[in-house]
Design an enzyme around this catalytic site. Structure first.
Site, short mmCIF file in Angstrom:
data_model
loop_
_atom_site.label_atom_id
_atom_site.label_comp_id
_atom_site.label_asym_id
_atom_site.label_seq_id
_atom_site.Cartn_x
_atom_site.Cartn_y
_atom_site.Cartn_z
N LYS A 195 8.34 9.75 -46.36
CA LYS A 195 8.31 8.44 -46.41
C LYS A 195 8.14 7.79 -45.05
CE LYS A 195 13.09 7.99 -46.33
NZ LYS A 195 14.36 8.17 -47.15
N TYR A 218 14.31 -9.25 -17.04
CA TYR A 218 14.68 -10.38 -17.46
C TYR A 218 16.35 -10.51 -17.40
CZ TYR A 218 10.25 -11.52 -20.05
OH TYR A 218 9.11 -11.79 -20.08
C1 LIG Z 1 15.00 9.24 -47.09
C2 LIG Z 1 15.60 10.02 -48.53
C3 LIG Z 1 15.60 11.37 -48.12
C4 LIG Z 1 15.90 12.27 -46.86
O1 LIG Z 1 16.84 11.95 -46.12
P1 LIG Z 1 17.16 12.69 -44.93
O2 LIG Z 1 18.54 12.35 -44.26
O3 LIG Z 1 16.28 12.26 -44.00
O4 LIG Z 1 17.06 13.98 -45.13
C5 LIG Z 1 16.06 12.14 -49.40
N1 LIG Z 1 16.27 11.23 -50.69
C6 LIG Z 1 16.01 10.10 -50.48
C7 LIG Z 1 16.05 9.23 -51.93
C8 LIG Z 1 15.65 9.36 -49.46
O5 LIG Z 1 15.40 8.08 -49.55
#
Ligand SMILES: *Cc1c(COP(=O)(O)O)cnc(C)c1O
Length: 462
Positions: A65, A313
């Site tokens: 993702k 800044y």
């Molecule tokens: C992002 C996600 C994962 C992976 O999680 P990690 O901590 O990066 O291993 C697994 N399951 C779901 C539903 C997620 O949203």
């Protein structure tokens, strides 16, 4: 001759070197992703899962993702498959479709997608592309059933497409999924849709809230409770005549530390990218993982400034002695967190906050210095605490913000160090890296088949 902290000296072909040089002309920073490292991380996760003989059929999903946590969706997905993943997962359905459109067919990977507005998501396209779909609301069930009917009606004698549904259940994360009461209410409908041949209830799944804190007893208890509730859901589904083949619960943390809940499928994300979920769990190295992304930039300015000079800044950092100040030409518009700015006691806030680390190559070897003053939109400044001339640091030198962490000797920071400086988690460091920073891929030819290589932008390979 400029010094180079990237360690990039060898290119397999002149074309790859030309790609690298072109990327550097296009942008003064590059995110370099090693596909061999991604593959090896996945291989390692697959080995961990396979080592558990009590659950011999567990499969591994590469969670890709958010543009593969900023590493690039398609190249990462292909490297994960090369490492033995058989599933890919995306939150947004668009990214699941991109994977199929790129050429990753059902013969290569099952794909699951889970975040969607059921009234807008293109369920019909997802079904035609054989993408598994999560449902966690009654609205989603109704909309998906409608889409499945439409798709089946237009199938014209071809094998009918069945919706592969993963029922998301709420076990204690307080986010997506049916509560037990809701599940009891919708289970008869799910069963009916399954009997009609519109749905196949493929999965039951949930997500863990605190699996990355194994040293905090109340969190360990909470995870135990989530597991117990997960089993309860299975019992309730069974009572309603539904028995999903794929039950899955484990993220990276649970894949690494809780073999008893690997079930039929594990869903590591951050582990694929080479990081442990939380530095409280230790270092990536301890888990046999290696960060796959290196972020580097070329210095745009090097100059000597007197004591008492406010850098950037707000004068939150004021030089204490005459020193060299250098500019790294990336900023918060590139996704460099402004919260990783550096303050010192001579500055307006009269307090010390160590900014994000950067490694320079000097005449004496690698040297780490920290962001000095506020991170700006397109650049930040670093006090070298010394003379650039004496160190041998020049405009155009390549410096490294984070990388695989090549040990104490090279003192190379990782995204965990930036996360610490920015008061966040490593996930946010690489996912926030904007796409105007070119993504370049190492070792593509040795990791991917010819056919897979053809799915990548050839100019992104170095
Ligand atoms: C992002 C996600 C994962 C992976 O999680 P990690 O901590 O990066 O291993 C697994 N399951 C779901 C539903 C997620 O949203």
């Amino acid at each position: 001759m400029t010094f180079d902290a990237s360690g990039l000296t060898h290119f397999d072909t002149p074309e790859l070197q030309a790609n690298y040089e072109r990327a550097r002309r296009r942008y003064p920073a590059q995110a370099i992703v090693d596909l061999a490292t991604l593959r090896d991380n996945m291989r390692h996760l697959v080995e961990i899962v396979n080592a558990d003989e009590s659950q011999p059929h567990t499969e591994v999903m590469g969670v890709v993702k958010a543009d593969a946590y900023g590493h690039g969706l398609v190249p990462t997905a292909l490297a994960a498959l090369a490492g033995g993943a058989t599933w890919l997962g995306t939150a947004q359905s668009h990214e699941a479709l991109v994977l199929r459109e790129a050429g990753i067919g059902l013969d290569r990977a099952r794909i699951l997608t889970w975040v969607n507005d059921p009234y807008e998501v293109p369920y019909d396209e997802l079904l035609r592309q054989h993408i598994d779909i999560s449902v966690g609301t009654i609205d989603a069930i109704h909309e998906l059933a409608k889409a499945a009917e439409t798709v089946q009606r237009s199938a014209h004698g071809e094998e009918p497409i069945v919706a592969h549904v993963h029922v998301k259940v709420e076990t204690g994360f307080g986010r997506n999924g049916f509560t037990l009461d809701q599940l009891d209410a919708v289970a008869p409908l799910l069963k009916e849709l399954q009997d009609k041949g519109l749905f196949e209830i493929t999965g039951q799944w949930s997500h863990l809230a605190v699996a990355d804190m194994p040293d905090t007893p109340e969190f360990v208890d909470e995870t135990e409770q989530q597991i117990q509730r997960f089993e309860e859901f299975t019992e309730h589904m069974k009572a309603a005549g539904i028995e999903p083949k794929m039950r899955h619960l484990a993220n990276t943390a649970a894949t690494l530390s809780r073999p008893n809940i690997h079930f039929d499928l594990v869903r590591p994300g951050v582990g694929l990218y080479g990081y442990e979920p939380d530095p409280a769990m230790g270092t990536p190295e301890q888990y046999g993982l290696k960060p796959a992304m290196t972020l580097q930039a070329q210095l745009s300015s090097v100059k000597t400034v007197p004591a008492g000079t406010g850098l950037s800044y707000g004068r939150v950092y004021v030089t204490e002695k005459e020193t060299s100040a250098v500019i790294v030409p990336v900023g918060y518009a590139d996704g460099i967190h402004r919260s990783a700015s550096g303050f010192n006691e001579a500055g307006a806030r009269k307090e010390q906050h160590l900014g994000g680390p950067v490694v320079f190559m000097t005449k004496q070897g690698p040297l780490v210095r920290h962001v000095s003053g506020r991170i700006c939109m397109d650049q930040f400044i670093i006090d070298l605490h010394g003379s650039a001339e004496e160190l041998g640091i020049h405009v155009g030198d390549t410096v490294q913000l984070f990388g695989p962490g090549r040990g104490q000797e090279f003192c190379e920071p990782t995204a965990d160090d930036w996360a610490q400086a920015a008061d966040t988690i490593s996930y946010e460091i690489y996912t926030c890296l904007r796409n105007r920073v070119p993504r370049l891929y190492r070792n593509a030819a040795s990791v991917l088949s010819e056919q897979d290589l053809a799915m990548l932008d050839p100019t992104s390979l170095i």
